[in-house]
Design a protein around this motif. Sequence first.
Motif, PDB file in Angstrom:
ATOM      1  N   LEU A 159       1.283  10.145  14.225  1.00 39.62           N
ATOM      2  CA  LEU A 159       0.758   9.170  13.264  1.00 39.62           C
ATOM      3  C   LEU A 159       1.875   8.547  12.431  1.00 39.62           C
ATOM      4  CD1 LEU A 159      -2.497  10.948  12.017  1.00 39.62           C
ATOM      5  CD2 LEU A 159      -2.285   9.028  13.612  1.00 39.62           C
ATOM      6  N   THR A 160       2.898   9.340  12.142  1.00 43.14           N
ATOM      7  CA  THR A 160       4.018   8.800  11.371  1.00 43.14           C
ATOM      8  C   THR A 160       4.794   7.787  12.199  1.00 43.14           C
ATOM      9  OG1 THR A 160       4.145  10.912  10.227  1.00 43.14           O
ATOM     10  CG2 THR A 160       5.998   9.417   9.935  1.00 43.14           C
ATOM     11  N   ARG A 161       5.008   8.128  13.475  1.00 40.84           N
ATOM     12  CA  ARG A 161       5.676   7.171  14.352  1.00 40.84           C
ATOM     13  C   ARG A 161       4.855   5.894  14.487  1.00 40.84           C
ATOM     14  NH1 ARG A 161       5.891   9.707  19.390  1.00 40.84           N
ATOM     15  NH2 ARG A 161       5.650  11.771  18.515  1.00 40.84           N
ATOM     16  N   ALA A 162       3.542   6.056  14.567  1.00 44.21           N
ATOM     17  CA  ALA A 162       2.674   4.875  14.672  1.00 44.21           C
ATOM     18  C   ALA A 162       2.803   4.009  13.422  1.00 44.21           C
ATOM     19  CB  ALA A 162       1.224   5.303  14.868  1.00 44.21           C
TER      20      ALA A 162
ATOM     21  N   THR B  69       0.846  -1.189   0.000  1.00 44.09           N
ATOM     22  CA  THR B  69       0.000   0.000   0.000  1.00 44.09           C
ATOM     23  C   THR B  69       0.883   1.242   0.000  1.00 44.09           C
ATOM     24  OG1 THR B  69      -0.034   0.102   2.403  1.00 44.09           O
ATOM     25  CG2 THR B  69      -1.829  -1.087   1.365  1.00 44.09           C
ATOM     26  N   THR B  70       0.362   2.288  -0.608  1.00 45.33           N
ATOM     27  CA  THR B  70       1.026   3.588  -0.520  1.00 45.33           C
ATOM     28  C   THR B  70      -0.055   4.621  -0.288  1.00 45.33           C
ATOM     29  OG1 THR B  70       2.753   2.900  -2.053  1.00 45.33           O
ATOM     30  CG2 THR B  70       2.512   5.250  -1.713  1.00 45.33           C
ATOM     31  N   GLY B  71       0.118   5.444   0.740  1.00 47.32           N
ATOM     32  CA  GLY B  71      -0.920   6.427   1.005  1.00 47.32           C
ATOM     33  C   GLY B  71      -0.393   7.570   1.840  1.00 47.32           C
ATOM     34  N   GLN B  72      -1.338   8.398   2.268  1.00 46.48           N
ATOM     35  CA  GLN B  72      -0.977   9.537   3.098  1.00 46.48           C
ATOM     36  C   GLN B  72      -1.499   9.310   4.511  1.00 46.48           C
ATOM     37  OE1 GLN B  72      -2.712  12.527   0.617  1.00 46.48           O
ATOM     38  NE2 GLN B  72      -1.338  11.843  -0.990  1.00 46.48           N
ATOM     39  N   LEU B  73      -1.174  10.240   5.400  1.00 41.69           N
ATOM     40  CA  LEU B  73      -1.695  10.125   6.754  1.00 41.69           C
ATOM     41  C   LEU B  73      -3.217  10.218   6.710  1.00 41.69           C
ATOM     42  CD1 LEU B  73       0.783  12.353   8.786  1.00 41.69           C
ATOM     43  CD2 LEU B  73       0.678   9.862   8.709  1.00 41.69           C
ATOM     44  N   ASP B  74      -3.857   9.450   7.577  1.00 46.76           N
ATOM     45  CA  ASP B  74      -5.306   9.400   7.633  1.00 46.76           C
ATOM     46  C   ASP B  74      -5.869  10.740   8.147  1.00 46.76           C
ATOM     47  OD1 ASP B  74      -7.919   8.799   7.995  1.00 46.76           O
ATOM     48  OD2 ASP B  74      -7.596   7.329   9.596  1.00 46.76           O
ATOM     49  N   ALA B  75      -6.635  11.409   7.296  1.00 44.03           N
ATOM     50  CA  ALA B  75      -7.131  12.748   7.628  1.00 44.03           C
ATOM     51  C   ALA B  75      -8.069  12.713   8.836  1.00 44.03           C
ATOM     52  CB  ALA B  75      -7.855  13.349   6.425  1.00 44.03           C
TER      53      ALA B  75
END
Lengths: 251, 427
Positions: B390-393, B364-370
């Motif tokens: 969220l990035t650390r998670a 998967t490739t995506g962005q942080l969940d808004a």
Amino acid sequence: MLSIRDLHARIGARKILKGLDLEVRAGEVHAIMGPNGSGKSTLASVLAGRDGYEVTAGRVEYDGRDLLALAPEERARAGVFLAFQYPVEIPGVNNAYLLKAALNAIRRERGLPEVDAFEFLALVRGKMQLMQMDESFLNRGVNEGFSGGEKKRNEILQMAVLEPRLALLDETDSGLDIDALRVVANGVNSLRSPDRAVVLVTHYQRLLDYVEPDVVHVLYDGRILKSGDKSLALELERRGYDWVRQEAQVA
Amino acid sequence: MTAAGPVEHYREAFAALAARDDAAAERSAAFERFAALGFPGPRDEAWRYTNLRRLESRRFAPTDAAEAAVVSLPSPLAPHRLVVVDGRLRRDLGSSGLPAGVSVRSLAEARSAGLSVAALLRVPAGGGTERFAALNAALCPDVLFLEIADSALPEAIELVFVPGASEGSMQHPRLVVRAGRGSVARLVLRHSGDDAERLVNVVVDVEVGPDAALHVYRLFEPGERTFHIERLEATVGQRGTVFVHDAQLGAGLARLDLNARLAAPQAAAELTGLFLADGSRHLDTQVRADHLDVGTRSLQDYRGIAAGRGRAIFNAKAIVHPGAQQSEARQSSRNLLLTPGAEIDTKPELEIYADDVKCSHGATTGQLDAVALFYLRSRGLSETEARSALTRAFAGAVLSRMDHEAFARVVRDTLDLRLARLLETRP
Ligand SMILES: Nc1ncnc2c1ncn2[C@@H]1O[C@H](COP(=O)(O)OP(=O)(O)O)[C@@H](O)[C@H]1O
Ligand SMILES: [Mg+2]
């Protein structure tokens, strides 16, 4: 404390709030009831500052400030708290981390010193007892794998720890059994004070048996159609919403 | 290729280094292998996303001169430490003594002990980095031969690779590891460096014996002007396991080929890690597991993060060869784009030539969940705090697998620091 005047909001091209007025004073508890899709969650989202909603007219004052001009975190730090209808699961972000970061962000804003790990734990333990939540929840991801009822309790736990001045609860009572409902109601009642206000969005007058509202509003198709005292909730429970709409059309 | 081409440059460097040791034949053969393969051409599938023109244009100087006087070393991550400067073991800089059951020898020492020089300078065959592994065999100033005795259970050992020479140099460190039967060991391979422009061309050749477990914790930190190429190849014996925990946090242009050859029944490999392509880094990671015998197991699990003008490529390949029945291959690649200009290309590949196997893959490739981002901000966290949490998670699943306390802490701290920097400089 909260003053909403002629609020219009839409999502994309779809108009959802269509001239909503609401006045909430410190010390009061307001209940907002209304059928599905009438715009209750939209109102809560707009007040909390969620993306994707466009306010096309009206204004919202909170403690004399223009609430809509603030970023979501600024609203939170100013004392606004939204208990989500659908709390988000955030695996990997620790519940305790979130609670502590949130508490300290708010304390900084109030000019209070940050709490250390020890003070934090003592504070949270007490609130968890109030919410009848096991301490093991602290070390789990935010809402990760929580049951529906546990998520709602966790929202109220956050509220109890953060002690907001204005709490908005979006259907926090939905899907709760009677014991959980009592626990949630306890949490809300423990927050009641002359300088705080609570807005409860609910479908059922059941919650109002435990948290007595000062004012009950009917939200219908993006507007407050009728307001009254606690007996209005009982009447809605008995008669549904149609009569309110008919009454409003006649008037 | 013209006479002034890059291969000729390396030939001159090679000629200047000749007659260092008694391995002239092996080194010449290795150099000719490099010369024959040359730099990858434009249609080379293994280099589809990574262009080496910039590397080709540089004329890096070999560092066979006197040992560098001063090097700065990060604080230690394990009870025992070996320091490798410009590819040579510096006994004066490391900790005194090694744990029981562990020995480290130079090429000359290994040779006088009767070991095969050819084996120590072996060029792993195939793949996009064979040419550079051959160049490494030709140019490496020495071989670090680290041996873990049968049944040994030594304390963790850290190997720190540092460049001594400055701007414009090249290093070709070579590490050969043999983990004896039934041994259990943990090695931290830490590549540190600075902002000078240089080439770091690494070979790590690992053999894990029967019933042995080898844990490799790999951290690459040098700055954005480092060209980094590495071949890490592990051959695993019966019921042996290699665990690789990778943190590719450095280099401007990096290519890592991480290969596990599961060459005997029930051999296993766990190849997991993360990379952070921020700034204008270009990080190309190719992980491959060859299932060559029955009951072999592999896990490839990577998390990738890109930001700014960063670019990353992650290619995971599992090949179940004929006869490797009851094998199990799992692949997972999850990628996060923190800013719109960043890019990650990921491709999980399974090639299966046996019928009784269990395989799974996902990418998967995506962005942080808004929605999650809003939730955290609605509790009072700043946008930077929320994004960094969220990035650390996101990286957490791989980080929590890094079961070496001090190593995991350095990776976590480095990640936090870099995330804070890049999230705060967002417009
Ligand atoms: N993201 C969205 N896009 C389009 N319409 C939406 C979206 N979210 C909600 N709506 C619509 O807005 C209306 C009001 O929704 P909502 O505020 O959730 O109502 P309530 O909470 O009172 O049930 C509904 O008709 C719903 O379908
Ligand atoms: Mg709703």
